[in-house]
Design a protein around this motif. Structure first.
Motif, PDB file in Angstrom:
ATOM      1  N   ARG A 207       0.889  -1.047  -0.034  1.00  0.00           N
ATOM      2  CA  ARG A 207      -0.062  -0.102  -0.020  1.00  0.00           C
ATOM      3  C   ARG A 207       1.013   1.156   0.143  1.00  0.00           C
ATOM      4  N   ASN A 208       1.811   1.356   1.000  1.00  0.00           N
ATOM      5  CA  ASN A 208       2.527   2.630   1.252  1.00  0.00           C
ATOM      6  C   ASN A 208       3.622   2.870   0.430  1.00  0.00           C
ATOM      7  N   ILE A 209       4.164   1.928  -0.457  1.00  0.00           N
ATOM      8  CA  ILE A 209       5.348   2.087  -1.382  1.00  0.00           C
ATOM      9  C   ILE A 209       4.943   1.848  -2.658  1.00  0.00           C
ATOM     10  N   LEU A 210       4.626   0.592  -2.944  1.00  0.00           N
ATOM     11  CA  LEU A 210       4.403   0.194  -4.588  1.00  0.00           C
ATOM     12  C   LEU A 210       3.114   0.781  -4.855  1.00  0.00           C
ATOM     13  N   ASN A 211       2.004   0.563  -4.405  1.00  0.00           N
ATOM     14  CA  ASN A 211       0.598   1.365  -4.922  1.00  0.00           C
ATOM     15  C   ASN A 211       0.767   2.800  -4.851  1.00  0.00           C
ATOM     16  N   PHE A 212       1.670   3.380  -3.737  1.00  0.00           N
ATOM     17  CA  PHE A 212       1.661   5.014  -3.834  1.00  0.00           C
ATOM     18  C   PHE A 212       2.387   5.494  -5.212  1.00  0.00           C
ATOM     19  N   VAL A 213       3.239   4.653  -5.527  1.00  0.00           N
ATOM     20  CA  VAL A 213       4.020   4.973  -6.840  1.00  0.00           C
ATOM     21  C   VAL A 213       3.356   4.702  -8.030  1.00  0.00           C
ATOM     22  N   GLY A 214       2.155   3.793  -8.006  1.00  0.00           N
ATOM     23  CA  GLY A 214       1.522   3.510  -9.175  1.00  0.00           C
ATOM     24  C   GLY A 214       1.579   2.004  -9.579  1.00  0.00           C
ATOM     25  N   ILE A 215       2.410   1.236  -8.629  1.00  0.00           N
ATOM     26  CA  ILE A 215       2.777  -0.272  -9.181  1.00  0.00           C
ATOM     27  C   ILE A 215       1.482  -0.902  -8.638  1.00  0.00           C
ATOM     28  N   ARG A 216       0.868  -1.746  -9.520  1.00  0.00           N
ATOM     29  CA  ARG A 216      -0.279  -2.462  -9.400  1.00  0.00           C
ATOM     30  C   ARG A 216      -0.594  -3.317 -10.469  1.00  0.00           C
ATOM     31  N   PRO A 217      -1.140  -4.535 -10.339  1.00  0.00           N
ATOM     32  CA  PRO A 217      -1.251  -5.200  -9.178  1.00  0.00           C
ATOM     33  C   PRO A 217       0.026  -5.724  -8.679  1.00  0.00           C
ATOM     34  N   VAL A 218      -0.124  -6.029  -7.214  1.00  0.00           N
ATOM     35  CA  VAL A 218       1.087  -6.371  -6.600  1.00  0.00           C
ATOM     36  C   VAL A 218       0.431  -7.923  -5.872  1.00  0.00           C
ATOM     37  N   ARG A 219       1.135  -8.940  -6.394  1.00  0.00           N
ATOM     38  CA  ARG A 219       0.745 -10.166  -5.960  1.00  0.00           C
ATOM     39  C   ARG A 219       2.072 -10.769  -4.841  1.00  0.00           C
ATOM     40  N   GLU A 220       1.501 -11.673  -4.142  1.00  0.00           N
ATOM     41  CA  GLU A 220       2.512 -12.212  -2.830  1.00  0.00           C
ATOM     42  C   GLU A 220       2.736 -13.851  -3.260  1.00  0.00           C
ATOM     43  N   THR A 221       3.932 -14.055  -2.964  1.00  0.00           N
ATOM     44  CA  THR A 221       4.022 -15.562  -2.825  1.00  0.00           C
ATOM     45  C   THR A 221       4.960 -15.740  -1.439  1.00  0.00           C
ATOM     46  N   LEU A 222       4.415 -16.512  -0.514  1.00  0.00           N
ATOM     47  CA  LEU A 222       5.073 -16.654   0.699  1.00  0.00           C
ATOM     48  C   LEU A 222       5.688 -18.127   1.065  1.00  0.00           C
ATOM     49  N   PHE A 223       6.915 -18.140   1.371  1.00  0.00           N
ATOM     50  CA  PHE A 223       7.411 -19.592   1.786  1.00  0.00           C
ATOM     51  C   PHE A 223       7.831 -19.502   3.272  1.00  0.00           C
ATOM     52  N   GLY A 224       6.828 -20.435   4.047  1.00  0.00           N
ATOM     53  CA  GLY A 224       7.300 -20.459   5.375  1.00  0.00           C
ATOM     54  C   GLY A 224       8.018 -21.774   5.830  1.00  0.00           C
ATOM     55  N   MET A 225       8.527 -21.581   7.137  1.00  0.00           N
ATOM     56  CA  MET A 225       9.327 -22.486   7.836  1.00  0.00           C
ATOM     57  C   MET A 225      10.367 -22.991   6.957  1.00  0.00           C
ATOM     58  N   VAL A 226      10.994 -22.067   6.484  1.00  0.00           N
ATOM     59  CA  VAL A 226      12.359 -22.273   5.867  1.00  0.00           C
ATOM     60  C   VAL A 226      13.448 -22.862   6.364  1.00  0.00           C
ATOM     61  N   ASP A 227      13.577 -22.855   7.600  1.00  0.00           N
ATOM     62  CA  ASP A 227      14.908 -23.462   8.462  1.00  0.00           C
ATOM     63  C   ASP A 227      14.538 -24.908   8.446  1.00  0.00           C
ATOM     64  N   ALA A 228      13.286 -25.278   8.349  1.00  0.00           N
ATOM     65  CA  ALA A 228      12.962 -26.888   8.309  1.00  0.00           C
ATOM     66  C   ALA A 228      12.498 -27.631   7.189  1.00  0.00           C
ATOM     67  N   VAL A 229      12.690 -26.723   5.971  1.00  0.00           N
ATOM     68  CA  VAL A 229      12.022 -27.455   4.805  1.00  0.00           C
ATOM     69  C   VAL A 229      12.874 -28.504   4.122  1.00  0.00           C
ATOM     70  N   SER A 230      12.112 -29.681   3.569  1.00  0.00           N
ATOM     71  CA  SER A 230      12.814 -30.680   3.187  1.00  0.00           C
ATOM     72  C   SER A 230      13.387 -30.522   1.886  1.00  0.00           C
ATOM     73  N   ASP A 231      14.290 -31.214   1.310  1.00  0.00           N
ATOM     74  CA  ASP A 231      14.940 -31.020  -0.091  1.00  0.00           C
ATOM     75  C   ASP A 231      13.838 -31.168  -1.122  1.00  0.00           C
ATOM     76  N   ALA A 232      12.749 -31.980  -0.855  1.00  0.00           N
ATOM     77  CA  ALA A 232      11.800 -32.197  -1.848  1.00  0.00           C
ATOM     78  C   ALA A 232      10.945 -30.865  -1.924  1.00  0.00           C
ATOM     79  N   SER A 233      10.478 -30.115  -0.659  1.00  0.00           N
ATOM     80  CA  SER A 233       9.796 -29.266  -0.736  1.00  0.00           C
ATOM     81  C   SER A 233      10.536 -27.940  -1.346  1.00  0.00           C
ATOM     82  N   ARG A 234      11.763 -27.982  -1.136  1.00  0.00           N
ATOM     83  CA  ARG A 234      12.618 -26.680  -1.555  1.00  0.00           C
ATOM     84  C   ARG A 234      12.628 -26.865  -3.044  1.00  0.00           C
TER      85      ARG A 234
END
Length: 197
Positions: A155-182
């Motif tokens: 909202r405060n940076i990307l949309n403010f300067v006109g960048i949209r849409p902004v999509r998200e991709t989140l990767f959680g539990m990275v410290d415990a990720v298996s080789d297959a998940s990685r």
């Protein structure tokens, strides 16, 4: 249709083995395989000062070391930001970078002197994807913390300067990720790159 894509790696540690760099490389490989024009800015390898005053933000020239990065942002049709979640938001080095390159005259313009009105967004027509790695489960970040740090960036940076849409991709539990998940994560990033999204 091929797109001009900029990948901004926001991990402040330049260590090549960081997951953020592997995700960026997979995205870039996928994008290039489909003919997209890809540029990469790795914030950890840039030398620039932090802004400390409103005067610096509004009137000081962009550091020479950031001119190429600022031009890459102007040239891009799609920007991919990849960084780890630190204290609920982006690392300070990435924030300092954005404060430099999203300044007046580069990313937005103030109303003309003596006229009321809103700022003018100078980066309209561009889209973005924010890719974030984190130690917690990604659903917890979304549900409990409401994605606060990423929502602020959107909202405060990307949309403010006109960048949209902004999509998200989140990767959680990275410290415990298996080789297959990685491997699945890297394949997912490759597919996103190939699609230019």
């Amino acid at each position: 249709m091929p797109r001009r894509i900029l990948i901004v790696i926001g991990h402040p540690d330049p260590e090549p083995s960081r997951l953020c760099r592997a995700l960026a490389a997979s995205y870039a490989d996928g994008a290039r395989s489909k003919g997209h024009d890809v540029r990469v800015v790795d914030v950890a390898n840039l030398d620039f000062p932090m802004l400390r005053t409103m005067e610096e933000f509004s009137n000081r020239p962009l550091p020479l070391t950031l001119e190429d990065a600022a031009q890459a942002i102007r040239d891009a049709e799609h920007i991919v930001f990849i960084f780890p979640l630190w204290l609920g938001t982006m690392p300070a080095l990435l924030k300092a970078f954005l404060e430099q390159v999203m300044r007046p005259g580069i990313a937005f313009a103030y109303p003309e002197a003596g006229r009321d009105g809103f700022t003018t967004s100078l980066l309209r027509g561009r889209s973005a994807r924010v890719v974030v790695t984190m130690g917690m489960p990604s659903f917890l970040f979304r549900l409990w913390y409401l994605g606060h740090g990423i929502a602020g960036m959107r909202r405060n940076i990307l949309n403010f300067v006109g960048i949209r849409p902004v999509r998200e991709t989140l990767f959680g539990m990275v410290d415990a990720v298996s080789d297959a998940s990685r491997k699945r994560w890297l394949e997912r990033m490759r597919a996103l790159g190939a699609s230019g999204s």
